[in-house]
Write a protein that holds these residues in place. Structure first.
Motif, mmCIF file in Angstrom:
data_model
loop_
_atom_site.group_PDB
_atom_site.id
_atom_site.type_symbol
_atom_site.label_atom_id
_atom_site.label_comp_id
_atom_site.label_asym_id
_atom_site.label_seq_id
_atom_site.Cartn_x
_atom_site.Cartn_y
_atom_site.Cartn_z
ATOM 1 N N LYS A 121 0.730 -1.234 -0.026
ATOM 2 C CA LYS A 121 0.004 0.060 -0.328
ATOM 3 C C LYS A 121 0.837 1.179 -0.030
ATOM 4 O O LYS A 121 1.901 1.296 0.776
ATOM 5 C CB LYS A 121 -0.988 0.022 1.116
ATOM 6 C CG LYS A 121 -2.216 -0.912 1.126
ATOM 7 C CD LYS A 121 -3.060 -0.581 2.366
ATOM 8 C CE LYS A 121 -4.406 -1.738 2.224
ATOM 9 N NZ LYS A 121 -5.061 -1.474 3.488
ATOM 10 N N GLU A 122 0.382 2.389 -0.728
ATOM 11 C CA GLU A 122 0.910 3.551 -0.631
ATOM 12 C C GLU A 122 0.642 4.228 0.753
ATOM 13 O O GLU A 122 -0.304 3.618 1.525
ATOM 14 C CB GLU A 122 0.262 4.364 -1.805
ATOM 15 C CG GLU A 122 1.130 4.187 -3.138
ATOM 16 C CD GLU A 122 2.510 5.051 -3.283
ATOM 17 O OE1 GLU A 122 3.374 4.825 -2.237
ATOM 18 O OE2 GLU A 122 2.652 5.763 -4.168
ATOM 19 N N GLY A 123 1.093 5.226 0.785
ATOM 20 C CA GLY A 123 0.933 6.227 2.184
ATOM 21 C C GLY A 123 -0.464 6.701 2.424
ATOM 22 O O GLY A 123 -1.118 6.485 3.675
ATOM 23 N N ASP A 124 -1.007 6.735 1.398
ATOM 24 C CA ASP A 124 -2.749 7.284 1.315
ATOM 25 C C ASP A 124 -3.648 5.877 1.673
ATOM 26 O O ASP A 124 -4.991 6.212 1.907
ATOM 27 C CB ASP A 124 -3.333 7.726 0.300
ATOM 28 C CG ASP A 124 -3.252 6.855 -0.951
ATOM 29 O OD1 ASP A 124 -2.973 5.833 -0.983
ATOM 30 O OD2 ASP A 124 -3.418 7.643 -2.194
ATOM 31 N N GLU A 125 -3.213 4.674 1.681
ATOM 32 C CA GLU A 125 -4.103 3.515 1.982
ATOM 33 C C GLU A 125 -4.991 3.036 0.998
ATOM 34 O O GLU A 125 -5.638 2.262 1.159
ATOM 35 C CB GLU A 125 -4.604 3.640 3.376
ATOM 36 C CG GLU A 125 -3.679 3.867 4.511
ATOM 37 C CD GLU A 125 -2.867 2.413 4.920
ATOM 38 O OE1 GLU A 125 -3.491 1.506 4.701
ATOM 39 O OE2 GLU A 125 -1.690 2.302 4.930
ATOM 40 N N ARG A 126 -4.986 4.072 -0.061
ATOM 41 C CA ARG A 126 -5.960 3.611 -1.258
ATOM 42 C C ARG A 126 -5.335 3.117 -2.307
ATOM 43 O O ARG A 126 -6.040 2.524 -3.094
ATOM 44 C CB ARG A 126 -7.019 5.079 -1.527
ATOM 45 C CG ARG A 126 -7.815 5.628 -0.266
ATOM 46 C CD ARG A 126 -8.693 6.556 -0.796
ATOM 47 N NE ARG A 126 -7.801 8.018 -1.326
ATOM 48 C CZ ARG A 126 -7.650 8.255 -2.512
ATOM 49 N NH1 ARG A 126 -8.428 7.523 -3.368
ATOM 50 N NH2 ARG A 126 -6.815 9.245 -3.009
ATOM 51 N N HIS A 127 -4.152 3.400 -2.446
ATOM 52 C CA HIS A 127 -3.422 3.107 -3.648
ATOM 53 C C HIS A 127 -2.450 1.998 -3.347
ATOM 54 O O HIS A 127 -1.938 1.791 -2.546
ATOM 55 C CB HIS A 127 -2.459 4.168 -4.367
ATOM 56 C CG HIS A 127 -3.322 5.260 -5.251
ATOM 57 N ND1 HIS A 127 -4.211 6.126 -4.489
ATOM 58 C CD2 HIS A 127 -3.667 5.418 -6.459
ATOM 59 C CE1 HIS A 127 -4.856 6.898 -5.178
ATOM 60 N NE2 HIS A 127 -4.657 6.538 -6.568
ATOM 61 N N PHE A 128 -2.291 1.100 -4.387
ATOM 62 C CA PHE A 128 -1.407 -0.199 -4.172
ATOM 63 C C PHE A 128 -0.113 0.109 -5.304
ATOM 64 O O PHE A 128 -0.371 0.613 -6.432
ATOM 65 C CB PHE A 128 -1.831 -1.482 -4.464
ATOM 66 C CG PHE A 128 -2.822 -2.005 -3.309
ATOM 67 C CD1 PHE A 128 -2.452 -2.805 -2.366
ATOM 68 C CD2 PHE A 128 -4.052 -1.467 -3.175
ATOM 69 C CE1 PHE A 128 -2.856 -3.380 -1.168
ATOM 70 C CE2 PHE A 128 -4.845 -1.817 -2.217
ATOM 71 C CZ PHE A 128 -4.416 -2.681 -1.223
#
Length: 288
Positions: free
Chosen positions: A65-72
């Motif tokens: 996961k990226e920092g925003d938790e929405r993107h992988f």
């Protein structure tokens, strides 16, 4: 490429495995991150299925996961296995000193690529010793039909094989020179096949010039392609079709000779390869 192309169907296909690999195939150099809703839409999968697949891939290190938790984004496991695969290719190891010498002799960046479906994948890179050099990295992918390296990989293909690879028109356009129909591509390939090499000036990307030639195995089949490239520098066409072409053909012939020494002509399974014509096989080096 639609969902049907990315997720194969068949009696012996494991759906979950195919779906997980299809998710990994969505990532690219130009698309480093993806959201679960985007995956669900593009692969035509239920969001609950995408959630479970991403969770599994994340647990195994193939995505994270990226920092925003929405993107992988792709995880370290992909990179690790990718470089292990590239390191296992004897042809890459054998080509390294030849490509380095090609770079030093021409002053231009030298590369090797192999084909993966409708894309080429860079497996070796020797950037020019200048402030401006090729920016591609090992693992970079480009479309086969829109690049001279890709064209060299398929220049021996039969009409049936080309139709199987490109079943529908139009082909994606990347520049004014990109062939957008199979008929146009066949016409370009005919010239490549007759010459035994390909030359490009801004064929795929503006400001990039390239000369490419095929590498063949012991059976005469094209297994890889090498090239030299110049970025943001004008190169006279006469030089590209002259000394530079000779240098690239010499290097490709040297790699081909190494492969032929390592692989007897009657060895291997040629079921998935394309036979070359006698006129287009790489000959002995042009210069001793």
């Amino acid at each position: 490429m639609d969902a049907h192309d990315r997720i194969p169907q068949g009696k012996y296909v494991v759906p979950a495995l195919a779906q997980g690999l299809a998710i990994l195939s969505l990532f690219s150099r130009r698309r480093a991150t993806i959201t679960p809703p985007e995956i669900a839409q593009e692969l035509n999968l239920p969001r609950s299925t995408v959630f479970r697949l991403l969770h599994t891939l994340q647990m195994m290190g193939f995505v994270q996961k990226e920092g925003d938790e929405r993107h992988f984004k792709l995880g370290p496991a992909v990179l690790s296995h990718g470089f292990e695969y590239l390191a296992s290719l004897d042809i890459v190891e054998a080509a390294q000193p030849i490509l380095q010498r090609l770079r030093d002799e021409t002053g231009l960046s030298a590369h090797m690529a192999v084909r993966d479906g409708r894309e080429i994948v860079y497996v070796a890179r020797y950037p020019a010793r200048t402030t401006i050099s090729s920016t591609v990295n090992i693992g970079t992918r480009f479309p086969v039909h829109a690049t001279v390296m890709g064209r060299m990989m398929i220049c021996d293909f039969s009409d049936e094989q080309l139709l199987d690879l490109f079943p529908t028109d139009p082909l994606p356009r990347f520049s004014e020179q990109t062939p957008t129909t199979l008929a146009d591509l066949k016409a370009v390939l005919a010239g490549d096949r007759e010459r035994g090499y390909a030359v490009s000036q801004s064929f795929f990307e503006r400001g990039v010039s390239s000369v490419a030639a095929p590498v063949r195995d012991g059976m005469g089949y094209i297994v890889a392609v090498i090239n030299i490239t110049a970025v943001d520098a004008y190169i006279d066409l006469a030089a590209m079709h002259g000394d530079l072409k000779d240098a690239v053909l010499k290097a490709s012939a040297q790699i081909t000779q190494w492969i032929r020494r390592e692989t007897p002509r009657d060895a291997g399974d040629a079921a998935n390869k394309t036979p070359s014509s006698e006129t287009s096989k790489v000959s002995e080096p042009l210069h001793a």
